[in-house]
Enzyme design. Structure first.
Site, short mmCIF file in Angstrom:
data_model
loop_
_atom_site.label_atom_id
_atom_site.label_comp_id
_atom_site.label_asym_id
_atom_site.label_seq_id
_atom_site.Cartn_x
_atom_site.Cartn_y
_atom_site.Cartn_z
N LYS A 25 42.04 40.59 23.79
CA LYS A 25 41.20 41.74 24.13
C LYS A 25 41.76 42.50 25.33
CE LYS A 25 37.58 39.13 24.93
NZ LYS A 25 38.20 37.79 24.77
N ARG A 100 28.20 39.69 25.55
CA ARG A 100 28.59 38.33 25.22
C ARG A 100 27.41 37.46 24.84
NH1 ARG A 100 33.67 37.82 28.47
NH2 ARG A 100 34.33 35.67 28.36
N ARG A 138 49.16 31.82 29.65
CA ARG A 138 48.97 33.16 30.21
C ARG A 138 49.29 33.21 31.71
NH1 ARG A 138 43.39 36.04 29.38
NH2 ARG A 138 42.64 34.03 30.13
N ARG A 171 45.19 32.09 36.00
CA ARG A 171 43.76 32.13 36.31
C ARG A 171 43.23 30.71 36.47
NH1 ARG A 171 41.07 36.28 32.05
NH2 ARG A 171 39.60 34.56 31.91
N ARG A 182 34.96 27.21 27.75
CA ARG A 182 34.87 28.66 27.45
C ARG A 182 34.81 28.88 25.94
NH1 ARG A 182 40.03 30.64 30.20
NH2 ARG A 182 39.53 32.63 29.24
#
Ligand code: AP5
Length: 227
Positions: A25, A100, A138, A171, A182
């Site tokens: 996203k 969400r 990431r 992160r 998550r």
């Protein structure tokens, strides 16, 4: 949101990017927002900014995010409502990571309904077994927010952003145990929104497993379609 009238130029809509953590996203929202000159509103980025500045909101959100849970709806909603009421949202915007939960979606519907703005939901469809690899790999530029992946989209110089030379950081919520929570939170609280929006006829599926450039092309095609 300003009486957009609604938006003769730009995106002209509230575009919602929906999909699990790691679906792509943010990667796509950055590109597409740039190409339309539209605001990219990432609630995750907004919370991370509050955390790094140590604001009262950031202090409340920090521990919740580090556990991989969702921040309570009332905190998210007041932050988003303030953001989309700004002038730069007049001609449309991209929401990345919002809504969400069902209450978030219902509140957004009320706000958009008041301004006669149609939402368009782009749903990124990705195999669940890819997400862990994408998220653990990431790295993000500390300066410009450019997104990399040490396995599939590494920078030219390890640890440095190709664009501005910024440090690439991981992160805190991209650790395996937090990612698992998550993903579970997504299944529990967010995935029902797929049916919610599909039932309203405003959701389009995009193959998020394709190469990033192909995904961008597909999203641009969806945005170019008349609803
Ligand atoms: P947030 O920052 O929104 O995180 P997320 O939804 O978990 O999504 P991600 O940013 O992890 O993934 P992405 O889909 O953007 O993937 P990306 O493009 O980076 O939220 C963080 C936290 O904030 C939440 O857990 C919650 O606590 C809180 N929060 C935020 N919004 C909230 C809300 N509305 N309500 C309550 N709480 C909220 O890509 C991932 C990796 O994959 C990258 O390495 C990238 O290079 C790679 N990649 C991307 N596309 C491709 C592709 N096509 N092929 C191969 N690799 C790809």
């Amino acid at each position: 949101m300003p009486e957009a009238g609604v938006a003769a130029k730009g995106l002209g809509r509230a575009v919602i990017f929906l999909g699990p953590p790691g679906a792509g996203k943010g990667t796509q929202a950055k590109q597409i927002a740039e190409s339309y000159g539209a605001p990219h509103i990432s609630t995750g980025d907004m919370f991370r900014d509050h955390v790094s500045r140590g604001t009262p909101l950031g202090l409340r959100a920090k521990a919740i995010m580090e556990r991989g849970e969702l921040v309570p709806d009332d905190l998210v909603l007041s932050m988003v409502e303030e953001r989309i009421s700004r002038e730069d949202c007049r001609h449309g915007f991209i929401l990345d990571g919002f809504p969400r939960t069902l209450p978030q979606a219902q509140r957004l519907e009320e706000i958009l309904g008041r301004c006669k703005v149609q939402p368009l939901v782009v749903h990124f469809v990705v195999d669940a077994n890819q997400l862990m690899r994408r998220l653990t790999g990431r790295r993000t530029c500390a300066i410009g927010g450019e997104i990399y992946n040490i396995y599939d989209h590494p920078p030219k110089v390890p640890g440095r952003c190709d664009r501005d030379g910024g440090n690439l950081v991981q992160r805190p919520d991209d650790r395996e145990e937090v990612i698992a929570e998550r993903l579970a939170a997504y299944q529990r609280q967010t995935s029902p929104l797929v049916d919610y929006y599909r039932g309203r006829g405003v959701l389009r599926d995009v193959d998020g497993m394709a190469a990033p450039a192909t995904v961008t092309k597909d999203v641009l095609e969806v945005l170019a379609q008349k609803q």
